[in-house]
Motif scaffolding. Structure first.
Motif, PDB file in Angstrom:
ATOM      1  N   ALA A 168       0.829  -1.206   0.000  1.00 47.22           N
ATOM      2  CA  ALA A 168       0.000   0.000   0.000  1.00 47.22           C
ATOM      3  C   ALA A 168       0.862   1.252   0.000  1.00 47.22           C
ATOM      4  O   ALA A 168       0.604   2.212  -0.748  1.00 47.22           O
ATOM      5  CB  ALA A 168      -0.926  -0.013   1.210  1.00 47.22           C
ATOM      6  N   ALA A 171       3.053   1.683  -3.379  1.00 47.63           N
ATOM      7  CA  ALA A 171       2.249   1.986  -4.564  1.00 47.63           C
ATOM      8  C   ALA A 171       1.858   3.458  -4.626  1.00 47.63           C
ATOM      9  O   ALA A 171       1.531   3.974  -5.698  1.00 47.63           O
ATOM     10  CB  ALA A 171       0.991   1.123  -4.585  1.00 47.63           C
ATOM     11  N   GLN A 172       1.889   4.151  -3.474  1.00 49.76           N
ATOM     12  CA  GLN A 172       1.501   5.562  -3.438  1.00 49.76           C
ATOM     13  C   GLN A 172       2.488   6.355  -2.597  1.00 49.76           C
ATOM     14  O   GLN A 172       2.156   6.847  -1.513  1.00 49.76           O
ATOM     15  CB  GLN A 172       0.081   5.721  -2.886  1.00 49.76           C
ATOM     16  CG  GLN A 172      -0.977   5.002  -3.703  1.00 49.76           C
ATOM     17  CD  GLN A 172      -2.374   5.314  -3.225  1.00 49.76           C
ATOM     18  OE1 GLN A 172      -2.907   6.408  -3.392  1.00 49.76           O
ATOM     19  NE2 GLN A 172      -3.004   4.330  -2.600  1.00 49.76           N
ATOM     20  N   PRO A 173       3.713   6.488  -3.069  1.00 53.43           N
ATOM     21  CA  PRO A 173       4.725   7.211  -2.299  1.00 53.43           C
ATOM     22  C   PRO A 173       4.317   8.658  -2.077  1.00 53.43           C
ATOM     23  O   PRO A 173       3.755   9.302  -2.964  1.00 53.43           O
ATOM     24  CB  PRO A 173       5.977   7.109  -3.182  1.00 53.43           C
ATOM     25  CG  PRO A 173       5.462   6.853  -4.561  1.00 53.43           C
ATOM     26  CD  PRO A 173       4.226   6.039  -4.373  1.00 53.43           C
ATOM     27  N   LYS A 175       2.004   9.777  -0.172  1.00 55.50           N
ATOM     28  CA  LYS A 175       0.646   9.918   0.357  1.00 55.50           C
ATOM     29  C   LYS A 175       0.642   9.676   1.856  1.00 55.50           C
ATOM     30  O   LYS A 175       1.260   8.730   2.345  1.00 55.50           O
ATOM     31  CB  LYS A 175      -0.307   8.931  -0.313  1.00 55.50           C
ATOM     32  CG  LYS A 175      -1.704   8.952   0.315  1.00 55.50           C
ATOM     33  CD  LYS A 175      -2.652   7.955  -0.319  1.00 55.50           C
ATOM     34  CE  LYS A 175      -3.997   7.952   0.410  1.00 55.50           C
ATOM     35  NZ  LYS A 175      -4.960   7.027  -0.200  1.00 55.50           N
ATOM     36  N   THR A 176      -0.072  10.511   2.586  1.00 60.78           N
ATOM     37  CA  THR A 176      -0.240  10.298   4.019  1.00 60.78           C
ATOM     38  C   THR A 176      -1.462   9.416   4.249  1.00 60.78           C
ATOM     39  O   THR A 176      -2.578   9.765   3.854  1.00 60.78           O
ATOM     40  CB  THR A 176      -0.417  11.628   4.758  1.00 60.78           C
ATOM     41  OG1 THR A 176       0.775  12.408   4.630  1.00 60.78           O
ATOM     42  CG2 THR A 176      -0.687  11.384   6.246  1.00 60.78           C
ATOM     43  N   PHE A 177      -1.229   8.256   4.838  1.00 57.66           N
ATOM     44  CA  PHE A 177      -2.304   7.307   5.135  1.00 57.66           C
ATOM     45  C   PHE A 177      -2.741   7.476   6.586  1.00 57.66           C
ATOM     46  O   PHE A 177      -1.903   7.415   7.494  1.00 57.66           O
ATOM     47  CB  PHE A 177      -1.819   5.862   4.947  1.00 57.66           C
ATOM     48  CG  PHE A 177      -1.619   5.437   3.528  1.00 57.66           C
ATOM     49  CD1 PHE A 177      -2.644   4.821   2.826  1.00 57.66           C
ATOM     50  CD2 PHE A 177      -0.406   5.655   2.898  1.00 57.66           C
ATOM     51  CE1 PHE A 177      -2.454   4.417   1.513  1.00 57.66           C
ATOM     52  CE2 PHE A 177      -0.204   5.248   1.583  1.00 57.66           C
ATOM     53  CZ  PHE A 177      -1.236   4.634   0.890  1.00 57.66           C
ATOM     54  N   GLU A 181      -7.460   4.200   7.143  1.00 56.61           N
ATOM     55  CA  GLU A 181      -7.308   3.808   5.745  1.00 56.61           C
ATOM     56  C   GLU A 181      -6.523   2.509   5.618  1.00 56.61           C
ATOM     57  O   GLU A 181      -6.860   1.640   4.814  1.00 56.61           O
ATOM     58  CB  GLU A 181      -6.577   4.891   4.965  1.00 56.61           C
ATOM     59  CG  GLU A 181      -7.352   6.151   4.682  1.00 56.61           C
ATOM     60  CD  GLU A 181      -6.518   7.117   3.867  1.00 56.61           C
ATOM     61  OE1 GLU A 181      -6.488   6.975   2.627  1.00 56.61           O
ATOM     62  OE2 GLU A 181      -5.885   8.009   4.461  1.00 56.61           O
ATOM     63  N   SER A 185      -7.791  -1.015   4.095  1.00 53.42           N
ATOM     64  CA  SER A 185      -7.118  -1.546   2.911  1.00 53.42           C
ATOM     65  C   SER A 185      -6.489  -2.902   3.145  1.00 53.42           C
ATOM     66  O   SER A 185      -6.606  -3.801   2.301  1.00 53.42           O
ATOM     67  CB  SER A 185      -6.037  -0.551   2.457  1.00 53.42           C
ATOM     68  OG  SER A 185      -5.263  -1.074   1.410  1.00 53.42           O
ATOM     69  N   ARG A 228       3.357   8.016   6.122  1.00 53.56           N
ATOM     70  CA  ARG A 228       3.551   8.170   4.684  1.00 53.56           C
ATOM     71  C   ARG A 228       4.857   7.494   4.285  1.00 53.56           C
ATOM     72  O   ARG A 228       5.749   7.311   5.109  1.00 53.56           O
ATOM     73  CB  ARG A 228       3.550   9.635   4.254  1.00 53.56           C
ATOM     74  CG  ARG A 228       4.735  10.451   4.707  1.00 53.56           C
ATOM     75  CD  ARG A 228       4.640  11.896   4.206  1.00 53.56           C
ATOM     76  NE  ARG A 228       5.715  12.721   4.722  1.00 53.56           N
ATOM     77  CZ  ARG A 228       6.910  12.811   4.153  1.00 53.56           C
ATOM     78  NH1 ARG A 228       7.182  12.122   3.050  1.00 53.56           N
ATOM     79  NH2 ARG A 228       7.847  13.588   4.672  1.00 53.56           N
TER      80      ARG A 228
END
Length: 231
Positions: A168, A171-173, A175-177, A181, A185, A228
């Protein structure tokens, strides 16, 4: 439920086990039933399974110990815990030990079968979503086809949940999760309220992939929000 699935059922209540065997077999699964923790650990580690349905209160070895042993060996097998222990602390302990889902007795057979099918769907969807992709970030390489991760060329053994978290992130460097979330996920929406289990798994993941886990390079904490990925 896909046919030809092999499920290891670990349950010492003969009546519950008999019902589970009947209902799961109706969906084409092959069920092997054992009744104590010692046999469960032996079977789980020596044979290939598509799912483990695991009671917590077992003679011999406790179900939490079994789950932890399996996860230490990087098993990606989905684990559904079935137990009479229904407190929040018990649920958190089960999830932190490596369970993918947790159902409390008494339960309906329809609900249990639905959860089994959902776990299979989630596993297959996750694999298809990353199929044919090799995700690279710095010295990290995540190969979805072989479900392996390497750091500076050395293979790192990750559990199913650790692999899901890293996938996770990578795949989305940038991005703050939020923790919620990540729970939705990687674990599924039913785990709302157990956000601190994310912290536990993040710490374990850092210990395996970070050059200096105390000063992480890849998985950064965003205070008051979540995490992130920095590549």
């Amino acid at each position: 439920m896909p046919v030809n699935r092999r499920i290891l059922l670990v349950e010492d209540d003969a009546d519950i086990a008999a019902l589970l065997v009947v209902h799961l077999s109706d969906y084409g699964a092959e069920i092997v039933h054992v009744t104590d923790g010692v046999d469960a650990l032996t079977y789980a580690l020596q044979e290939q399974w598509d799912m483990l349905i695991l009671d917590l209160g077992l003679p011999g070895i406790d179900g939490v110990v079994i789950a932890r042993q399996i996860r230490r060996l990087d098993s990606a097998i989905p684990i559904l815990m079935v137990t009479a222990r229904g407190t929040e602390a018990d649920r958190v302990q089960g999830l932190d030990a490596g369970a993918d889902d947790y159902i409390v007795k008494p339960f309906s057979m329809a609900e249990l079968v639905a959860r089994v099918r959902a776990l299979f769907r989630r596993s297959e969807t996750s694999h298809r979503g990353l199929e044919q992709q090799a995700l690279v970030a710095g010295d990290l390489i995540l190969d979805a086809n072989t479900r392996t991760v390497s750091v500076t060329g050395d293979t790192v053994e990750l559990t199913c949940r650790e692999f899901g978290l890293l996938a996770a992130f990578i795949a989305q460097p940038g991005k703050t999760f939020r923790r919620r979330e990540l729970l939705e996920s990687v674990w599924g929406t039913q785990y709302e309220g157990y956000q601190h289990t994310v912290n536990t798994h993040i710490n374990r993941l850092r210990a395996k992939i970070e050059p200096d886990p105390a000063n992480p390079r890849y998985i950064l904490t965003v205070w008051g929000v979540g995490y992130r990925f920095n590549c």
